[in-house]
Structure formats: C-alpha cells, structure tokens
Design a protein around this motif. Sequence first.
Motif, PDB file in Angstrom:
ATOM      1  N   PHE A   1      -7.251   7.902  -2.751  1.00  0.00           N
ATOM      2  CA  PHE A   1      -8.641   7.058  -2.342  1.00  0.00           C
ATOM      3  C   PHE A   1      -8.735   6.188  -3.757  1.00  0.00           C
ATOM      4  N   GLY A   2      -8.872   6.924  -4.827  1.00  0.00           N
ATOM      5  CA  GLY A   2      -9.156   6.189  -6.176  1.00  0.00           C
ATOM      6  C   GLY A   2      -9.015   7.178  -7.367  1.00  0.00           C
ATOM      7  N   GLN A   3      -8.927   6.496  -8.539  1.00  0.00           N
ATOM      8  CA  GLN A   3      -9.004   7.258  -9.832  1.00  0.00           C
ATOM      9  C   GLN A   3      -9.851   6.715 -10.764  1.00  0.00           C
ATOM     10  N   GLY A   4     -10.595   7.418 -11.743  1.00  0.00           N
ATOM     11  CA  GLY A   4     -11.423   6.735 -12.599  1.00  0.00           C
ATOM     12  C   GLY A   4     -12.796   6.833 -12.137  1.00  0.00           C
ATOM     13  N   ARG A   5     -13.572   6.487 -13.145  1.00  0.00           N
ATOM     14  CA  ARG A   5     -15.097   6.285 -13.004  1.00  0.00           C
ATOM     15  C   ARG A   5     -15.379   5.292 -11.681  1.00  0.00           C
ATOM     16  N   MET A   6     -16.153   5.858 -10.948  1.00  0.00           N
ATOM     17  CA  MET A   6     -16.601   5.034  -9.538  1.00  0.00           C
ATOM     18  C   MET A   6     -18.146   5.653  -9.557  1.00  0.00           C
ATOM     19  N   GLU A   7     -18.933   4.479  -9.129  1.00  0.00           N
ATOM     20  CA  GLU A   7     -20.366   4.449  -8.809  1.00  0.00           C
ATOM     21  C   GLU A   7     -20.400   4.820  -7.565  1.00  0.00           C
ATOM     22  N   LEU A   8     -21.705   5.113  -6.892  1.00  0.00           N
ATOM     23  CA  LEU A   8     -21.978   5.196  -5.553  1.00  0.00           C
ATOM     24  C   LEU A   8     -21.670   3.913  -4.828  1.00  0.00           C
ATOM     25  N   GLU A   9     -22.123   2.764  -5.515  1.00  0.00           N
ATOM     26  CA  GLU A   9     -22.042   1.425  -5.025  1.00  0.00           C
ATOM     27  C   GLU A   9     -20.591   1.229  -4.560  1.00  0.00           C
ATOM     28  N   GLN A  10     -19.781   1.402  -5.619  1.00  0.00           N
ATOM     29  CA  GLN A  10     -18.281   1.131  -5.525  1.00  0.00           C
ATOM     30  C   GLN A  10     -17.619   2.035  -4.463  1.00  0.00           C
ATOM     31  N   ILE A  11     -17.972   2.967  -4.320  1.00  0.00           N
ATOM     32  CA  ILE A  11     -17.500   4.096  -3.259  1.00  0.00           C
ATOM     33  C   ILE A  11     -17.714   3.489  -2.168  1.00  0.00           C
ATOM     34  N   VAL A  12     -19.172   3.201  -1.531  1.00  0.00           N
ATOM     35  CA  VAL A  12     -19.545   2.578  -0.508  1.00  0.00           C
ATOM     36  C   VAL A  12     -18.824   1.426   0.001  1.00  0.00           C
ATOM     37  N   ALA A  13     -18.788   0.397  -1.237  1.00  0.00           N
ATOM     38  CA  ALA A  13     -18.208  -0.779  -0.936  1.00  0.00           C
ATOM     39  C   ALA A  13     -16.848  -0.660  -0.336  1.00  0.00           C
ATOM     40  N   LYS A  14     -16.075   0.423  -0.977  1.00  0.00           N
ATOM     41  CA  LYS A  14     -14.651   0.377  -0.760  1.00  0.00           C
ATOM     42  C   LYS A  14     -14.628   0.884   0.769  1.00  0.00           C
ATOM     43  N   ILE A  15     -15.461   1.716   1.043  1.00  0.00           N
ATOM     44  CA  ILE A  15     -15.414   2.052   2.380  1.00  0.00           C
ATOM     45  C   ILE A  15     -15.771   0.951   3.716  1.00  0.00           C
ATOM     46  N   ASP A  16     -17.037   0.410   3.083  1.00  0.00           N
ATOM     47  CA  ASP A  16     -17.670  -0.625   4.100  1.00  0.00           C
ATOM     48  C   ASP A  16     -17.031  -2.039   3.766  1.00  0.00           C
ATOM     49  N   SER A  17     -15.999  -2.289   4.476  1.00  0.00           N
ATOM     50  CA  SER A  17     -15.416  -3.628   4.371  1.00  0.00           C
ATOM     51  C   SER A  17     -16.080  -4.797   4.183  1.00  0.00           C
ATOM     52  N   GLY A  18     -17.251  -4.824   4.729  1.00  0.00           N
ATOM     53  CA  GLY A  18     -18.303  -5.950   4.887  1.00  0.00           C
ATOM     54  C   GLY A  18     -19.280  -6.248   3.459  1.00  0.00           C
ATOM     55  N   ALA A  19     -19.139  -5.116   2.764  1.00  0.00           N
ATOM     56  CA  ALA A  19     -20.039  -5.027   1.576  1.00  0.00           C
ATOM     57  C   ALA A  19     -19.899  -6.208   0.790  1.00  0.00           C
ATOM     58  N   SER A  20     -18.701  -6.503   0.258  1.00  0.00           N
ATOM     59  CA  SER A  20     -18.392  -7.505  -0.654  1.00  0.00           C
ATOM     60  C   SER A  20     -19.074  -8.987  -0.306  1.00  0.00           C
ATOM     61  N   SER A  21     -18.544  -9.272   1.018  1.00  0.00           N
ATOM     62  CA  SER A  21     -19.326 -10.500   1.415  1.00  0.00           C
ATOM     63  C   SER A  21     -20.417 -10.623   1.751  1.00  0.00           C
ATOM     64  N   ARG A  22     -21.234  -9.456   2.098  1.00  0.00           N
ATOM     65  CA  ARG A  22     -22.828  -9.458   1.911  1.00  0.00           C
ATOM     66  C   ARG A  22     -23.264  -9.834   0.800  1.00  0.00           C
ATOM     67  N   ALA A  23     -22.648  -9.194  -0.441  1.00  0.00           N
ATOM     68  CA  ALA A  23     -23.136  -9.180  -1.601  1.00  0.00           C
ATOM     69  C   ALA A  23     -23.231 -10.523  -2.002  1.00  0.00           C
ATOM     70  N   ALA A  24     -21.889 -11.210  -1.854  1.00  0.00           N
ATOM     71  CA  ALA A  24     -21.586 -12.756  -2.121  1.00  0.00           C
ATOM     72  C   ALA A  24     -22.702 -13.753  -1.677  1.00  0.00           C
ATOM     73  N   GLU A  25     -23.071 -13.294  -0.324  1.00  0.00           N
ATOM     74  CA  GLU A  25     -24.014 -14.043   0.246  1.00  0.00           C
ATOM     75  C   GLU A  25     -25.443 -14.197  -0.355  1.00  0.00           C
TER      76      GLU A  25
END
Length: 527
Positions: free
Chosen positions: A180-204
């Motif tokens: 799934f991933g390597q290296g340091r990841m924060e809670l928001e990063q992990i959730v955003a990677k699972i929640d496909s719509g998170a990036s577009s919502r943040a952009a808006e």
Amino acid sequence: MLDANLKQQLSGYLTNITQPIELLASLDDGAKSAELLGLLNDIAALSDRVSVVRKDDDKRKPSFMIRRVGTDIGVRFAGIPMGHEFTSLVLALLQVGGHPSKAAQEVIQQVKDLDGDFAFETYFSLSCQNCPDVVQALNLMSVLNPRISHTAIDGGLFQDEVSERKVMAVPTIFLNGEPFGQGRMELEQIVAKIDSGASSRAAEKIKAKDPFDVLVVGGGPAGAAAAIYAARKGIRTGIAAERFGGQVLDTMAIENFISVPHTEGPKLAAHLEQHVKDYDVDIMNLQRAEKLIPARTEGGLHEVRLENGASLKARTVILSTGARWRQMNVPGEDEYRNKGVAYCPHCDGPLFKGKRVAVIGGGNSGVEAAIDLAGIVAHVTLIEFDSDLRADAVLQRKLASLPNVKVITSALTTEVHGDGEKVTGLSYKDRNRDTRHDVDLEGIFVQIGLVPNTEWLKGAIALSPRGEIEIDHRGETSQPGIFAAGDATTVPYKQIVIAMGAGSTAALSAFDYLIRLAPADAEAEAA
C-alpha cells in the motif's frame, strides 16, 4: 519491564480510560514472549480497567491485541512496542479505552464514513522516527471504523516474515495483503489515498479561498517561523505544505537547538505545528506546489498553482520548500530504492541485522550512519568521493575504533547491482588508479548531502547554479514581494536554528513590503 518513572507517567495517562480493555496475549516459550508478558502485566497493574488474557491464537508470537471489552474494537501489535513505538502503545490503550482523539473532527468523520473492508499491516522498527505516525494513524482508523483493522509488526523481530514479503524499508504498509505504501504518512494522507474523492474536494475548498496577505509555501522550521511572525502582525496568513515539519521529520537526535539540549525531529515538528495552530493561520497540509506565477505589477497578486489543480493567490509569498536527500544518480539506484537502497539508517538499519552494507558519504551524516549501523549489521563499507573523510574529528576517531568498518576514499560509486528483487552489491571507481571494484552487500545507505526543492521555480525567480533560491540579506528574491528562507535558499549554513531565523526575517520583510505598498494602494482605490 517498565521503570518506576515510566510507570508513574503511564499510570497518569491510564486514568483517562473510560471503558474497560483487555490485553489479549499470544505467546510462546521464548525470551521475547516473557518480556512482553512482563510489559502487559506492568500495564494492567496500573489500572483496574485493564486486564491481561492469555490467548495464544495469533500466528505471530509474541503479539497482543488491545480490545475494548465486549466489542471488536481494537488494535494489534506483533512485537514489543517500546522505543519510538511506546507512544503508539500509550495512545492505543487510551483510544481503545474510549479516550477521544485530538485529530480534526472533519478527518475523524471521513474515516468513519469509509466504505469497505480494510485490513492494514505495518512493518516498523523500534529505532524508526517516522514509523509512529503511520502506526498511530492506522491504529486510530481501526478504532473509529469497525471495518478497518491494523496490526503493527516489529520487522526486526520477525525477520523471516520481512524476508518473505521483501520488506527492506520501514514503515512499509500492506492493505489486504498487497503493498500500500512506504515511508512516513500522516492520517490525512492515508485517508486521502483510500478516499478517491478527497483530493478534488480539497481542491474545491482551496479555490474558494480569498487572497492572502502572506502565503508561506513549505512547513519546515523556516515556514513555521515565517507563518508565526506574519500572523502576529495581524495580517491574513496562509501556509501550504506538502508535509508539515519538512525534513525535520527525518532527523533523529537534535542536540544543537539552542536552549533545548536534546530533542528529536518528529517531536520538534509537532511542536512547530502546534505553535502555528495557536495563531490565526490557514494551514493547508498535503499540498504540493507546482508552479509560481509572479505578479505582473508591483503590488499585484502572486499565484501559486498546486498539484491538485487549485491555485492560491497572495500579495506576498514566502518560499520555504526546504531540501531532500541527494541521490547518487547511478544505474540501479532508482530500481532498488527501498529494496536495499535506503536514505535513513535509523529507520531501516534494523532490517539489515547481520548483513553487509555500504554507506555512501564521508561527512558527519555518513560517518554517524556508519557508526550506528556497525552495532547492528555484520560489516559496513564506507565510500567517500574525496581523498579524506570530512566528518568531525571526534566522529572519525570513533569510526576508526570499530572492527567491522572499512573506509574507502577517493572512490566514485558507479552502479548499484541487484537480482531484480533486492540489492546484491555495488561498483565503484578508484579515482587514483582509474580501476573498477565490486563490493558484495545487501544494503546501501546514501548520505551525500541535500538538494533544494526548487525545480518548480525555474523561470519564475533567480536560482543559483546549485538550484538554490537567490536571496538578499532581507530574504527577498529577484521578484518584488516574493521572499524565501531556509535550506532551499543560498543561505550558507543549513541548520534548523538558522532556518527559523531566516523565516522570521522573511516574514518581517514581507510585512514591511506590504505596509510600504499601502499608501499606493489607497491612492489607486481613490482614483
């Protein structure tokens, strides 16, 4: 297992448990199982809401699950979570026991709303300063959402499993059995990677923001200081950061931060973020800048375009994007990154226990890495390009006293070798004799300095031949209204305390720039 001081501290924390929890232990007859049982008994003795139950039902031994009594809410540790992971253990006890998390409510709700079954496994090492953030984030997710589970696994204790799954860097995360991933990841990063719509919502959300008086790009020591100094002036301040804390998060011991005899990078980064949050600063984390468009006229709005498609505008900008580890740029390095090529000896060193490794670089970082690794691995070969090591004399004396370290100077690393899955060796050229040599080994730790994160600024402002942002004594760049600070600039010494001072200088300079613009702005509005 726990000394008196730790017991006293932990006893105070455990008073926050509101719901009874069980420590379900899976043990064998080994010494590590006995050690873990001692730890669990120590914890249970400190609170009448904690009990130990022997289960022996997990394939990994020693391991244990922290479970809320009468529910399926819990987290699992395979190993003994001491060292950097002791904090993860304490937080897991509290959160499974009903104590609320301090995470943002918006993110908490996002985790609760995730739809699907997610079984996470994280491999960590006890000396890894980046691992706790990942472990704690996934533990919290498993407490918040019953369809999420998490097991944190000490890679140094389960070496056979690490080898079988080809884990050569920590933290390494598996989701439902797949990488799934390597290296340091924060809670928001992990959730955003699972929640496909998170990036577009943040952009808006970002697109809807009004222009800032000061926009800080970068969340390391320079950026944090700049944001604080700007906000204290009462002007509209925003900070966009790819990861708050920057390279400090990858720093182990910090012993030259004036007035603080000793601290660690993640701890300092957390304090920086909290200090910024004490002020009226709009923090936009997990945002990577892609392009800078300077204002067409003095006093106009500068634009910073982000990777997610959104843009931020501001009357002044402070660039504090920091630096990253320099790569060797030789064949095989990219192919075997995290497959034997590593950049953090503290994090990944335990995975190479009993193996042969190389350290590239003879400065302080390289020699310190070689010293640390010598206590873990079978043998260390240190390779330095110059004719002499550049590290401090005290470090060189310590290095010379170690029997399992070989130093090779006047050597240029030319290639990384591997078998398709992992590193098997490297080649270097003897610069004095112009001859090639091969070294058989399993790991390569690259410690050859830093490169500024400024590629996205080319053509927008003046950069030095090394890619550093050119600044004057006030922190101003070649573009009026755009300032810079920290390791990304031409400042001669790359130190935390210097970066903080430079960030403060840049913010004060930006404020001075703004107040000098004010009369002209007023005249323009009147006209």
